[in-house]
Motif scaffolding. Structure first.
Motif, PDB file in Angstrom:
ATOM      1  N   ARG A  15       0.858  -1.192   0.000  1.00 17.03           N
ATOM      2  CA  ARG A  15       0.000   0.000   0.000  1.00 17.03           C
ATOM      3  C   ARG A  15       0.891   1.238   0.000  1.00 17.03           C
ATOM      4  NH1 ARG A  15      -5.357  -1.658   1.563  1.00 17.03           N
ATOM      5  NH2 ARG A  15      -5.267  -3.795   2.330  1.00 17.03           N
ATOM      6  N   ALA A  16       0.369   2.317  -0.568  1.00 15.54           N
ATOM      7  CA  ALA A  16       1.158   3.548  -0.754  1.00 15.54           C
ATOM      8  C   ALA A  16       1.785   4.037   0.544  1.00 15.54           C
ATOM      9  CB  ALA A  16       0.299   4.636  -1.374  1.00 15.54           C
ATOM     10  N   ALA A  74       4.733   1.786   1.350  1.00  9.22           N
ATOM     11  CA  ALA A  74       5.795   1.953   0.351  1.00  9.22           C
ATOM     12  C   ALA A  74       6.526   3.276   0.555  1.00  9.22           C
ATOM     13  CB  ALA A  74       5.211   1.869  -1.055  1.00  9.22           C
ATOM     14  N   ASP A  75       5.773   4.337   0.796  1.00  7.53           N
ATOM     15  CA  ASP A  75       6.392   5.643   1.027  1.00  7.53           C
ATOM     16  C   ASP A  75       7.265   5.626   2.278  1.00  7.53           C
ATOM     17  OD1 ASP A  75       5.054   6.570  -1.209  1.00  7.53           O
ATOM     18  OD2 ASP A  75       3.498   7.631  -0.074  1.00  7.53           O
ATOM     19  N   SER A 125       7.208  -0.129  -3.675  1.00  7.72           N
ATOM     20  CA  SER A 125       6.309   0.825  -4.317  1.00  7.72           C
ATOM     21  C   SER A 125       4.890   0.270  -4.314  1.00  7.72           C
ATOM     22  CB  SER A 125       6.761   1.107  -5.755  1.00  7.72           C
ATOM     23  OG  SER A 125       6.711  -0.077  -6.528  1.00  7.72           O
ATOM     24  N   GLU A 126       3.954   1.121  -4.712  1.00  9.38           N
ATOM     25  CA  GLU A 126       2.552   0.701  -4.780  1.00  9.38           C
ATOM     26  C   GLU A 126       2.276  -0.082  -6.058  1.00  9.38           C
ATOM     27  OE1 GLU A 126      -1.850   2.631  -4.035  1.00  9.38           O
ATOM     28  OE2 GLU A 126      -0.230   3.941  -4.675  1.00  9.38           O
ATOM     29  N   GLU A 127       3.018   0.182  -7.089  1.00  7.84           N
ATOM     30  CA  GLU A 127       2.888  -0.520  -8.369  1.00  7.84           C
ATOM     31  C   GLU A 127       4.163  -1.309  -8.640  1.00  7.84           C
ATOM     32  OE1 GLU A 127       0.114  -0.617 -10.198  1.00  7.84           O
ATOM     33  OE2 GLU A 127      -0.890   0.702  -8.769  1.00  7.84           O
TER      34      GLU A 127
END
Length: 143
Positions: free
Chosen positions: A30-31, A34-35, A59-61
């Motif tokens: 999830r963003a 990942a962040d 990352s999210e993707e």
């Protein structure tokens, strides 16, 4: 060795962190997680050992360069999300080695609809989230 972890929550991020010491790892999470991993690393405490911040690609993707030469994919999502994860990343996992590292049964059969190279495993944990990309395992070691 290059490993991609899909559906990385507490289990997936922990496995990614530990594997990052011996392999090139990319986790899809999830963003917010990942962040946090990109900003300060994945923070781990508890009985899994190696307490501290682990840094790895997250990352999210799934960036194209993160999977083209991956040796293994690990699906670490909740069992109820297995099919959605496989559909989302069908192009990446098709014909590749995919490890199901999940709680529950029936995940390997779902993954096998997307690749014929499935390795089944189960994991049960007692992780507690302490914030974004931060967890502890509260179980105590027996002496």
């Amino acid at each position: 060795m290059k490993i991609v972890v899909l559906g990385a929550g507490a289990v997936g991020l922990t496995v990614a962190a530990k594997l990052s010491r011996v392999a090139d790892v990319h986790a899809v999470a999830r963003a917010r997680h990942a962040d946090a991993v990109q900003d300060r690393g994945f923070l781990m405490t508890g009985i899994w050992g190696g307490e501290g911040a682990y840094r790895f690609s997250c990352s999210e993707e799934l960036p194209p360069d993160a999977w083209r030469d991956a040796d293994y994919f690990i699906v670490a999502a909740k069992s109820t999300d297995t099919e959605a994860i496989c559909r989302q990343f069908a192009d990446a996992i098709g014909g590749r080695e995919v490890v199901s590292l999940q709680d529950g049964i029936g995940n390997e059969e779902i993954i096998a609809r997307f690749t014929d190279r499935v390795i089944g495993a189960m994991i049960i944990t007692g992780f507690e989230w302490r914030g974004d990309a931060r967890f502890t395992s509260p179980w105590r070691r027996r002496r």
